[in-house]
Design a protein around this motif. Structure first.
Motif, PDB file in Angstrom:
ATOM      1  N   SER A 110       0.827  -1.202   0.000  1.00  0.00           N
ATOM      2  CA  SER A 110       0.000   0.000   0.000  1.00  0.00           C
ATOM      3  C   SER A 110       0.865   1.258   0.000  1.00  0.00           C
ATOM      4  O   SER A 110       0.600   2.209  -0.739  1.00  0.00           O
ATOM      5  CB  SER A 110      -0.929  -0.005   1.222  1.00  0.00           C
ATOM      6  OG  SER A 110      -1.651   1.206   1.297  1.00  0.00           O
ATOM      7  N   PHE A 111       1.913   1.249   0.827  1.00  0.00           N
ATOM      8  CA  PHE A 111       2.800   2.409   0.879  1.00  0.00           C
ATOM      9  C   PHE A 111       3.469   2.643  -0.489  1.00  0.00           C
ATOM     10  O   PHE A 111       3.551   3.777  -0.972  1.00  0.00           O
ATOM     11  CB  PHE A 111       3.867   2.183   1.950  1.00  0.00           C
ATOM     12  CG  PHE A 111       4.904   3.267   2.007  1.00  0.00           C
ATOM     13  CD1 PHE A 111       4.622   4.511   2.577  1.00  0.00           C
ATOM     14  CD2 PHE A 111       6.165   3.052   1.470  1.00  0.00           C
ATOM     15  CE1 PHE A 111       5.588   5.508   2.614  1.00  0.00           C
ATOM     16  CE2 PHE A 111       7.129   4.043   1.497  1.00  0.00           C
ATOM     17  CZ  PHE A 111       6.837   5.277   2.080  1.00  0.00           C
ATOM     18  N   THR A 112       3.912   1.561  -1.103  1.00  0.00           N
ATOM     19  CA  THR A 112       4.529   1.683  -2.432  1.00  0.00           C
ATOM     20  C   THR A 112       3.533   2.256  -3.438  1.00  0.00           C
ATOM     21  O   THR A 112       3.863   3.133  -4.236  1.00  0.00           O
ATOM     22  CB  THR A 112       5.027   0.320  -2.915  1.00  0.00           C
ATOM     23  OG1 THR A 112       5.938  -0.221  -1.962  1.00  0.00           O
ATOM     24  CG2 THR A 112       5.723   0.437  -4.262  1.00  0.00           C
ATOM     25  N   GLN A 113       2.280   1.771  -3.380  1.00  0.00           N
ATOM     26  CA  GLN A 113       1.262   2.254  -4.299  1.00  0.00           C
ATOM     27  C   GLN A 113       0.953   3.733  -4.060  1.00  0.00           C
ATOM     28  O   GLN A 113       0.795   4.505  -5.011  1.00  0.00           O
ATOM     29  CB  GLN A 113      -0.010   1.412  -4.129  1.00  0.00           C
ATOM     30  CG  GLN A 113      -1.138   1.789  -5.075  1.00  0.00           C
ATOM     31  CD  GLN A 113      -0.862   1.358  -6.506  1.00  0.00           C
ATOM     32  OE1 GLN A 113       0.019   0.540  -6.742  1.00  0.00           O
ATOM     33  NE2 GLN A 113      -1.605   1.933  -7.436  1.00  0.00           N
ATOM     34  N   PHE A 114       0.888   4.138  -2.794  1.00  0.00           N
ATOM     35  CA  PHE A 114       0.674   5.551  -2.490  1.00  0.00           C
ATOM     36  C   PHE A 114       1.771   6.419  -3.113  1.00  0.00           C
ATOM     37  O   PHE A 114       1.497   7.442  -3.748  1.00  0.00           O
ATOM     38  CB  PHE A 114       0.650   5.771  -0.971  1.00  0.00           C
ATOM     39  CG  PHE A 114      -0.703   5.592  -0.347  1.00  0.00           C
ATOM     40  CD1 PHE A 114      -1.774   6.405  -0.719  1.00  0.00           C
ATOM     41  CD2 PHE A 114      -0.917   4.621   0.614  1.00  0.00           C
ATOM     42  CE1 PHE A 114      -3.025   6.232  -0.144  1.00  0.00           C
ATOM     43  CE2 PHE A 114      -2.166   4.438   1.184  1.00  0.00           C
ATOM     44  CZ  PHE A 114      -3.217   5.243   0.801  1.00  0.00           C
ATOM     45  N   MET A 115       3.029   6.001  -2.924  1.00  0.00           N
ATOM     46  CA  MET A 115       4.147   6.779  -3.451  1.00  0.00           C
ATOM     47  C   MET A 115       4.108   6.847  -4.978  1.00  0.00           C
ATOM     48  O   MET A 115       4.329   7.897  -5.581  1.00  0.00           O
ATOM     49  CB  MET A 115       5.474   6.160  -2.992  1.00  0.00           C
ATOM     50  CG  MET A 115       5.695   6.203  -1.491  1.00  0.00           C
ATOM     51  SD  MET A 115       5.728   7.906  -0.866  1.00  0.00           S
ATOM     52  CE  MET A 115       7.163   8.532  -1.741  1.00  0.00           C
ATOM     53  N   VAL A 116       3.789   5.711  -5.585  1.00  0.00           N
ATOM     54  CA  VAL A 116       3.742   5.681  -7.047  1.00  0.00           C
ATOM     55  C   VAL A 116       2.646   6.591  -7.571  1.00  0.00           C
ATOM     56  O   VAL A 116       2.844   7.361  -8.535  1.00  0.00           O
ATOM     57  CB  VAL A 116       3.545   4.235  -7.539  1.00  0.00           C
ATOM     58  CG1 VAL A 116       3.211   4.212  -9.030  1.00  0.00           C
ATOM     59  CG2 VAL A 116       4.776   3.398  -7.264  1.00  0.00           C
TER      60      VAL A 116
END
Length: 797
Positions: free
Chosen positions: A661-667
């Motif tokens: 989820s954190f990776t998706q938020f950043m992307v």
């Protein structure tokens, strides 16, 4: 382990060569020559052991999981080649230091030469076929650097590229052949393959393996019709030519054929192919040498002829023919390196290599004259030289009564006569006759220049005088390694006037003298014939390369036309096909909705019980998707795409994947920011009109892609989850990777290279974005609306 250091030491010396040159200056060649000299002395110590039938082996684990080791073997064949490479290489490194004295890139040149030597040493000492291939390609790369050393000249660049293209073609053939041999025999080491006996010869795949290895050897050793690259390689400095033609590079193909003789030899296809191509190459190279007036080109063409002779002798396969091949290899290395180095002295001392522009240099360059004569008599094959021993052995192996042997014998006699004529011309014409004024006042070369050709000329006689030692310690072990059976030496310097061998030698000398006295007339005749034909293999290569470039350009223009919209349509169309075609043809529909459950198929698609906030996230995702579809301008579309992506990231968070989820938020956040930055110069608030047919096409493709992903994931979820790999991760995370967070361990350890690749992609994208932002600043600030611009100016004032 010390054997492995022999293959590594030249590369270490090559890395240090520029620094050594910086500190030692004109003496760099002498200092760096210590490395090949030490290798020669080290290898020389194995002569007695190898001659006693005890090969030396060394190996270290290379890819142990596949049973591949970096193995080396010193037997009679590899030792003979390695001694010539290191011995001749020592003299050439010394010569290079004097030849390029004062050159600003001499250190780099010496480094290339030592790397070239290391590649060739590794090639002849390697027992593992993959290691052999690796060193094989290293010889091609290092020769490319040496041939193109004077990269400011177009001719040097072209010659380097031509040599690389032709020899790399053979390298690919060698790799494929090695893989096939390993698959058929289960062995990576050539010594292990040899122990399989007739397995390769009886295999139904013998023919393709034979073709692959012959293609590799013929491309490297310049056999007809792949010979054309070798004369062009004369664009390299003279020390390169001397080393390349005598003991390295072009001899790699000869070595490969000799090494493969116990494995692929003794068949009619092997003997006929090598004999025919070797014979044609011998005669072709001999006549090509007569056409030249440049001394280096003459020697280059004779190298082609000599390589053809070596291949022919290997093809004959008899004990005497193989013995002749070994002796002739040694003789050729001595006289060819000596003559090339002598030509370099002439070029330095007179300013020209033109045979017709030289004469009467005996008094002004006496040492060079002596060196030329010593090497020349061995090339002619006169008594008391190694060349004479080689010629006697080859006639002994070919003097048979059957018609095919007589034909081969006549070809060899004619080829030797042509070589003898060229040898006489190179050794005598520049030094005898009337004195000719040269571009540079003629003067003798320095000690470093004349040492090499003088020593090599003396070795051509000295080794022949030590006939018993040479036959026992060099010839017999090498011949035994090639034939895989004991070989006895028949070498003798005695002249038997009643032997057919003596009269064949006499015929060779007489024909050689006759060709020499008619050299000018024959040269004119051959050049007229070339003018009439008007086509050469060299020109054919240019036509082929030009056609290849034109075809590549046409394909590029067809595939990369610059229309981004078409690219996306093609990519996503094939993506939809890749998703749906296997799903439909491999029973995906039956697995997702089995016939037995058709009455209750809706149960297969039932939603899980969701909480209110989970339904809210789903609603946000749907709203973002609808907004994206109906967006009328680019800015709204970018923001809507971000909303939809944030909703997906929240779903990851709610369903237990916070890291994802954190990776998706950043992307998603970065995507919105980056897209907005990139498109700031576009008018984001304008309506983006799209024709109905384009919208229908793109919408159809998008629906098919979404449907394909949905169906594929749904089908996967209907299956049983295999937890075997997960169990391995859980069981080994702490004891092996020392990490309690299994996800982190997977990313850093188990998928380390994959993660590194992802990080590299992100880093590359970041660099590109930074370049775009800086480019914008360099091109000027983004223009502001007039009213806002005036307000800012007022604030500044």
């Amino acid at each position: 382990m010390s054997v492995i250091l022999v293959a590594i030491a030249p590369f270490l010396a090559a890395a240090l060569a520029p620094a050594v040159h910086r500190f030692t200056g004109a003496f760099a060649g002498w200092f760096l020559a210590i490395v090949p000299a030490a290798i020669f002395l080290f290898l020389f110590g194995f002569l007695d052991e190898v001659a006693g039938g005890e090969p030396v082996r060394a190996s270290i684990d290379w890819v142990p999981s596949y049973g591949i080791g970096l193995s080396f073997l010193i037997d009679g064949l590899s030792l003979t080649f390695a001694l010539m490479i290191s011995g001749v290489g020592t003299l050439i490194i010394v010569y290079s230091g004097a030849y390029l004295a004062g050159h600003p890139h001499q250190g780099r040149f010496l480094g290339f030469m030592l790397a070239f030597m290391g590649a060739m040493l590794g090639l002849v000492l390697a027992d593992n076929m993959l290691a052999l291939y690796a060193f094989w390609e290293l010889t091609s790369v290092s020769s490319f650097l040496l041939i193109g050393f004077d990269h400011a000249r177009q001719a040097a660049r072209r010659a380097a590229i031509q040599a690389l293209v032709v020899t790399n073609l053979g390298g690919l053939a060698l790799l494929l052949g090695a893989l096939m041999v390993q698959h058929l025999t289960g062995q990576w080491d050539l010594s292990g393959v040899r122990e399989t006996g007739d397995l390769m010869r009886l295999s139904p795949f013998y023919a393709p393996v034979l073709v692959l290895f012959l293609l590799a050897a013929f491309s490297k050793s310049a056999q007809f019709p792949l010979h054309f690259w070798l004369p062009n390689a004369m664009e390299a400095p003279t020390p390169v030519s001397a080393f390349l033609h005598s003991a390295t590079m072009v001899q790699a193909g000869v070595y490969l054929l000799a090494r493969m003789t116990p494995i692929l030899g003794e068949t009619q296809a092997w003997m006929a192919t090598l004999t025919v191509f070797g014979g044609v190459t011998l005669v072709w190279g001999g006549f090509s040498a007569l056409k030249q007036i440049d001394l280096k080109q003459m020697l280059a063409s004779t190298t082609i002829a000599s390589l053809g002779l070596l291949v022919l002798l290997i093809g004959q396969g008899s004990e005497a023919a193989i013995a002749a091949m070994v002796v002739y290899f040694v003789a050729h290395a001595f006289y060819k390196a000596g003559l090339f180095l002598m030509v370099g002295v002439l070029d330095h001392g007179t300013g020209t290599r033109d045979l017709t522009a030289l004469g009467g240099l005996m008094r002004k360059m006496p040492v060079s004259f002596v060196a030329a004569v010593l090497s020349g008599v061995s090339m002619v094959g006169l008594p008391l030289t190694v060349g004479y021993l080689a010629k006697e052995e080859m006639y002994l192996g070919l003097a048979h009564a059957d018609p095919s042997s007589i034909l081969v014998l006549l070809v060899v006699v004619a080829g030797n006569a042509l070589l003898a004529a060229v040898g006489i011309a190179i050794a005598m014409r520049p030094f005898t006759g009337a004195t000719v004024e040269t571009p540079v006042p003629a003067h003798e070369g320095s000690f470093g220049l004349v040492l090499g050709p003088l020593v090599l000329g003396l070795l051509g006689i000295g080794v022949a005088l030590a006939t018993a030692w040479f036959g026992h310690d060099i010839l017999e072990p090498a011949g035994t390694a090639i034939l895989a059976e004991p070989v006895e030496s028949h070498l003798t310097l005695a002249l038997d006037l009643g032997s057919i061998l003596f009269w064949l030698s006499l015929l060779t000398w007489a024909l050689g003298a006759a060709v020499y006295y008619q050299l000018d007339a024959l040269r004119a005749l051959l050049r007229r014939a070339d003018a009439v034909i008007g086509w050469t293999f060299d020109k054919g290569f240019d036509v082929l390369m030009f056609g290849l470039v034109r075809m590549a350009g046409a394909v590029t223009r067809f595939l990369h036309h610059g229309r981004l919209e078409v690219y996306l349509v093609v990519v996503f169309s094939f993506f939809a096909i890749a998703l749906l075609a296997p799903w439909l043809t491999l029973g995906g529909l039956e697995r997702l909705m089995p016939p037995s459950a058709l009455g209750t198929w809706a149960a297969q698609w039932s939603w899980s019980d969701l909480t209110v906030y989970e339904w809210a996230v789903v609603a946000i995702a749907i709203i973002g998707l609808v907004a994206l579809v109906i967006a009328q301008n680019r800015l709204v579309a970018i923001l809507s795409l971000g909303v939809q992506g944030i909703a997906v990231a929240m779903l990851f968070l709610l369903f237990g994947a916070p890291d994802l989820s954190f990776t998706q938020f950043m992307v998603e956040i970065l995507s919105v920011v980056v897209l907005t930055l990139v498109m700031t110069r576009l008018k984001l608030d304008e309506r983006d009109h799209r024709p109905f047919e384009d919208a229908l096409r793109d919408g159809t493709i998008a629906v098919l892609c979404g449907l394909g992903v949905t169906l594929l994931l749904s089908t996967i979820l209907t299956g049983r989850l295999d937890n075997e790999l997960s169990g391995v991760f859980l069981a080994t995370s702490v004891p092996i990777a020392h990490g309690h967070n299994v996800v982190n361990v997977i990313l850093v350890d188990y998928r380390g290279f994959d993660t590194l690749g992802e990080i590299s992609v992100v880093m590359a994208a970041g660099i590109a974005i930074l370049a775009l932002i800086r480019g914008q600043r360099g091109a000027g600030r983004i223009p502001l609306p007039p009213a806002r611009s005036e307000r800012i100016k007022g604030m500044v004032r």
